[in-house]
Design a protein around this motif. Sequence first.
Motif, PDB file in Angstrom:
ATOM      1  N   PRO A  21      12.631  11.079 -10.349  1.00  0.00           N
ATOM      2  CA  PRO A  21      11.902  12.332 -11.180  1.00  0.00           C
ATOM      3  C   PRO A  21      13.109  13.460 -11.277  1.00  0.00           C
ATOM      4  O   PRO A  21      14.029  13.517 -10.456  1.00  0.00           O
ATOM      5  CB  PRO A  21      11.017  12.659 -10.068  1.00  0.00           C
ATOM      6  N   LEU A  22      13.049  14.067 -12.292  1.00  0.00           N
ATOM      7  CA  LEU A  22      13.839  15.293 -12.520  1.00  0.00           C
ATOM      8  C   LEU A  22      13.283  16.473 -11.925  1.00  0.00           C
ATOM      9  O   LEU A  22      12.103  16.734 -12.030  1.00  0.00           O
ATOM     10  CB  LEU A  22      14.249  15.472 -14.038  1.00  0.00           C
ATOM     11  N   ASP A  71      18.866  13.619  -5.666  1.00  0.00           N
ATOM     12  CA  ASP A  71      18.474  13.010  -4.440  1.00  0.00           C
ATOM     13  C   ASP A  71      19.139  13.372  -3.464  1.00  0.00           C
ATOM     14  O   ASP A  71      20.565  13.324  -3.185  1.00  0.00           O
ATOM     15  CB  ASP A  71      18.555  11.281  -4.577  1.00  0.00           C
ATOM     16  N   PRO A  72      18.508  13.980  -2.284  1.00  0.00           N
ATOM     17  CA  PRO A  72      19.134  14.532  -1.201  1.00  0.00           C
ATOM     18  C   PRO A  72      20.014  13.537  -0.545  1.00  0.00           C
ATOM     19  O   PRO A  72      20.983  13.690   0.276  1.00  0.00           O
ATOM     20  CB  PRO A  72      18.128  15.017  -0.200  1.00  0.00           C
ATOM     21  N   GLU A  73      19.825  12.189  -0.595  1.00  0.00           N
ATOM     22  CA  GLU A  73      20.814  11.161   0.118  1.00  0.00           C
ATOM     23  C   GLU A  73      21.846  10.827  -0.523  1.00  0.00           C
ATOM     24  O   GLU A  73      22.894  10.121  -0.263  1.00  0.00           O
ATOM     25  CB  GLU A  73      19.756   9.912   0.257  1.00  0.00           C
ATOM     26  N   ILE A  74      22.034  11.276  -1.884  1.00  0.00           N
ATOM     27  CA  ILE A  74      22.895  10.955  -2.712  1.00  0.00           C
ATOM     28  C   ILE A  74      24.130  12.276  -2.669  1.00  0.00           C
ATOM     29  O   ILE A  74      23.851  13.126  -2.964  1.00  0.00           O
ATOM     30  CB  ILE A  74      22.618  10.667  -4.069  1.00  0.00           C
ATOM     31  N   ARG A 131       8.340   7.535  -3.081  1.00  0.00           N
ATOM     32  CA  ARG A 131       9.441   8.304  -3.441  1.00  0.00           C
ATOM     33  C   ARG A 131       9.537   9.418  -4.500  1.00  0.00           C
ATOM     34  O   ARG A 131      10.442  10.117  -4.711  1.00  0.00           O
ATOM     35  CB  ARG A 131      10.820   7.668  -3.572  1.00  0.00           C
ATOM     36  N   GLY A 132       8.116   9.275  -4.891  1.00  0.00           N
ATOM     37  CA  GLY A 132       7.910  10.337  -6.207  1.00  0.00           C
ATOM     38  C   GLY A 132       8.696   9.808  -7.601  1.00  0.00           C
ATOM     39  O   GLY A 132       8.824  10.443  -8.478  1.00  0.00           O
TER      40      GLY A 132
END
Length: 717
Positions: free
Chosen positions: A440-441, A555-558, A423-424
């Motif tokens: 990661p930021l 995070d695109p899921e959040i 997930r990086g």
Amino acid sequence: MAERAGSIASLGGRALPVTGADGAELRIDLSGADLGGAWVSVTWRDAGSGGIARALVSAVSGDGESVALVEEPLGGDAFAWTGRLPPGVAALRLSTLSRTNPFVLQDLAIRRRGRLGIVARAGARQPGLTAQAVYWRILGLKVRARGLIARALSHRAETGYATWIARFDRLTAAERARIRAEIAGWEAPPLVSVLMPVHDPDPRVLEAAIRSVRNQLYPAWELCIADDDSTNPRIARLIARHAAEESRIRSVRRSENGHIARATNDALTLASGTYTAFLDHDDLLSENALFEVARAIRTDPDLELIYSDEDKVDGRGRRFEPHFKSGYDRELLWAQNYVNHLCVVRTDTLRRLGGLRPGFEGSQDHDLLLRLTEGLAAERVRHIPKVLYHWRAAAGSGTFSDRALARAEAARLQALAEVAARRGARAERGAQGFNRLVRPLPEPPPLVSVVIPTRDRAELLGVVLDGLFARTDYPALEVVVVDNGSTEPAMRDLFARYGSEPRLRVLPAPGPFNFSELSNRGAAAARGTILLFLNNDIEVLEPGWLTELVSIASDPEIGAVGAKLLYPDGTIQHGGIVLGIGGIAGHSHLGLPGNEPGYFARMLLSQEVSAVTGACLSMRAEVFSEVGGFDAAHLAVAFNDVDLCLRIRAAGYRIVWTPQARLLHHESKSRGAEDTPEKRARFEAESRVMRERWEPVLRADPYYNPNLSRAAAHYRL
């Protein structure tokens, strides 16, 4: 809908018409019963519920308005409600709370209650409130008295675990017969393979473990035992005896000790069931465990993972320390293996993953679950909120994790590190040895627009601004102060002091206080891709708090992220929001000392929640726009944050609460308490909006176990 054959509802012994279908919606006709404004007790049974509400019961008026009746579990499958029905009530409606777990209504009975009986019942539960109600009734204030009586009647005393077991977790002969009859009606019941690796347990506890499988009410099982080169010859003889007595028991003996992963994988080679359950050699299954698993599979054959609640059992058979778990929570699972036990996995998937991995002993189950759930849709996971597994805590049955805790922690961290890398992200050792996944930021760090609605109270706002500009290490932020008509000279002085600060903008917004409208106006003026809604009474404690929030919100899921908020005395003000608390929603672990771990370490670990407080609420601006922002028309002050989060979740995003961002919250000092008739009326109106809009959702928070009390989110029975 056609009227049902045979009556399942009655008033004073007289049958009432019932239409609809069990498991979806039933309507009980009360027209002509003259129950408008009457005090009544309603009792009913929901066969197979085990005391967990599966139906929302509402009183419906002739004009279609409805009021939910909050049930009280009585024990077994029985429920009750006592209170005053609304004027004009025309029917009772029962609506399913879960598409996967339908209700089965039996024996609903309505009984009128006299005033003295109602007062006596209320007095037994809340004598103080009842005394106030009687006082106001004597003064002629009927509505206020009724409200206090209703509050007293709704009080639910907390109970101990032994009492809970006696009321809700003892199968009667009739319940066993009902379960067997249900199974008999199933076509092709799914075969469940139970894997048991064995290595030198006390023969008495191994005997009990095997017996707990043989005593299952559900017959379509097989027990696959792998003896991992036990040195006690009694173990081999015991296994052979059971295999000779029961054809559903299959066994293999390893020629050398390979530890739990290899032994479990050898047991897996014997399995022919569609699903595989895991059972340690010294633990116990409840007699209905595999029935509940099979029923979940029949409801949804596409499930990949099924798990239940659990407790511990000592050498005397005493059950203790129950773990009433959350629904599927990716964030929490990354941090700790809250899923075990009972854990059931689709067999084909288990084999595709290669079973358990040697080298991860002590955390082999956690490693499996992390690999299994990576990329898995939440709909393929089912939590059964019943205690189906008893984990033995007795001399002679110590686990590998007990004996080699450091090695188990290292294995757990390595398992997460592999998932995180894809997930990086990275894995770190967190509080008390639990995992922590660090996202990661983005590079460059996105601009964060901090939106702060305020009116006067410069001494509070000054602390917020100082914390943002001088004690926060995030490199890219702007602050939009939405000034709701401040008049105090101190506010002018404060704004003048920050006049040369390019990161601060003051947006005048005079008029009545409407938190939602003020926040929406601030968001519209914001330039950042990340929004942070912040109260004007927040104090920064640590420099990295905003980096934590932004890394998760990116995070695109959040959909939204909240922080751990503490009162000035160091106790917890916000540990996430739990739906249904006090009727609408409440803060998790409210008042717990801030350094306490909470229920199974929940206050130390990032986790998914249904909502977080608007006092510190971060999200991507695109998500805020997508769901339409705060509801300024209907939720000016209360519950606007809960409503926003529920709309975010309905749009398919997850909500995360993190303890790694800690802030001090002085709890809405500038707004004041709800202590005037106007404020109380507004609060009641906003509560009504939430109930009408979200009632079924409020009654079934997926992250709060339905066995736990809704009086407060303290994770008690």
